[in-house]
Design an enzyme around this catalytic site. Structure first.
Site: not given
Ligand SMILES: [Zn+2]
Length: 428
Positions: A55, A58-59, A149, A275, A302, A306
């Protein structure tokens, strides 16, 4: 180049030399001959199979200001990973063979870890129509994990069809379990603290209800389900029940849910907004117990980079998500190894063997034995360091561990016999 890793302890066992030749482990034993090989002094280090993340965000494409496949791959290698699954919520969304092949190729070009694309379940993550699951599975990227996701596949009929569809090619649907009608406007875990802070709560039942529904659907259909970032004690109980019934369900927990609680929200520092949200001490204890007894199969980071403007704002406006790749192993050492809840073989199982099996990755999560691909990480368990976000390889800085001292240091990572990290530094 061949390497002789001298004196490492495979899975925390007795010290041994590991000879790496032509991308594979050629020999494991005492006092191996180093002729022609570069020696890596590893006395006191633990050798594990290269870590596998289920998870990772990598944007790229779309938010290269926050992370790229290359910068995220470097962060992963520094964290001891040799393979990461790249989530589909990019821009454009990874919902076609074309986009997943683009991400896969960028990973190959970076050459630091195997970047394995996750395909979206629904077109544009819209939750209305199934994406081209078969075309993504047949593509060069060989997608096996499908996930919306960031969004839950909330429609039960659509979730059922997705499970039926992926069964044909041994795929798995990875669910972000969040009933959206129960979490509208939610800012943090719903409980005493959210009431005190005056922030809208995200009730545990919004996660648990979806997991309960989905394990029943997976059982009915006879397909594989994976549950992303399990965060509550009740979710662990539902998974334990489902596994006892023989449902093909697997689950992951994030490092931050193993370490941090909703008490972090009292700082109003948006770095702790995520989240699903950070939960209570009781939930953390249940997650650790679930990971220890195998109810939770894997640690999934995860990793959610950002840009500063999306994170350093007021709590309510900040985007949810935290960095994870570079500190994941350290958090697992702190929360699981040092308290004696998981030994090194257990760490290898939860962070490499099982995630590789869930993703159906050949060549990862393998034993440290002759003939196996040389995907390895060397860890110094005695090292301790204070996390400095400015020193991270990730392009973003939103680490919830800033200023925290954590144990364990990744000294070297090998991807098919090629060092991607040496002396704690990325080689490229
Ligand atoms: Zn998620």
């Amino acid at each position: 180049m061949n390497y002789l890793i001298k004196g490492a302890r495979p899975l925390g066992g007795e010290p041994a030399d590991i000879l790496v030749e032509d991308g594979r482990i050629a020999a494991v034993g005492d006092s191996l001959d180093a002729t022609g090989a570069e020696v890596v002094e590893a006395t006191g280090l633990i050798a594990l199979p290269g870590l596998v993340d289920l998870h990772t965000h990598l944007r790229e494409p779309g938010r290269e200001d926050a992370e790229t496949v290359e910068t995220g791959s470097r962060a992963a290698a520094l964290g001891g990973f040799t393979a990461v699954h790249a989530m589909a919520n990019t821009d454009p969304v990874a919902d076609t063979a074309g986009v997943v092949e683009q991400v896969w190729r960028l990973g190959q070009e970076a050459g630091l870890v195997d970047v394995v694309p996750v395909g979206a379940v629904t077109v544009g993550l819209g939750g209305e129509r199934l994406a081209e699951l078969g075309a993504m599975a047949d593509s060069a990227a060989r997608v096996r994990i499908f996930s919306d996701d960031g969004h839950c596949v909330a429609d039960p009929a659509l979730m059922r069809r997705a499970l039926e569809y992926v069964k044909a090619f041994d795929g798995v649907v990875a669910q972000h379990a969040e009933e959206p009608r129960l979490t509208a406007g939610a800012q943090m875990h719903e409980g005493d603290r959210s009431a005190k802070l005056g922030l809208t709560g995200w009730p545990a039942a919004a996660e648990e209800g979806i997991i309960a529904r989905d394990v029943l659907l997976a059982e009915h259909v006879g397909a594989r389900l994976h549950v992303c970032h399990v965060s509550t004690a009740g979710s662990v109980e539902i998974l334990r029940w489902a596994k006892s019934r023989g449902v093909q369900v697997t689950a992951e927990v994030t490092p931050h849910h193993l370490l941090l609680t909703d008490a972090c929200a009292e700082s109003y520092d948006p770095v702790f907004k995520v989240n699903p949200p950070l939960r209570t001490d009781r939930d953390v204890e249940a997650l650790r117990a679930g990971l220890a007894d195998g109810t939770i199969d894997a640690v999934g980071t995860d990793h959610a980079p950002h840009a500063v403007e999306d994170k350093e704002s007021e709590w309510a406006q900040a985007r949810p998500g935290m960095l994870g790749l570079e500190q994941a192993l350290s958090v697992v050492i702190e929360t699981m190894v040092e308290p004696g809840r998981l030994d090194w073989a257990g760490v290898a199982d939860r962070m490499s063997v099982r995630p590789a099996a869930i993703g159906r990755l050949d060549g990862h999560g393998r034993p440290i034995a002759p003939g196996e691909p040389a995907n390895l990480v060397l860890v110094d368990p005695a090292a301790r360091a204070t996390v400095d976000p400015a020193a991270l390889a990730s392009r973003s800085r939103n680490s919830p561990y800033a200023g925290r001292e954590l144990p364990g240091r990744v000294v070297a990572t090998f991807l098919r016999g090629v060092p991607t990290v040496l002396d704690g530094k990325a080689t490229r």
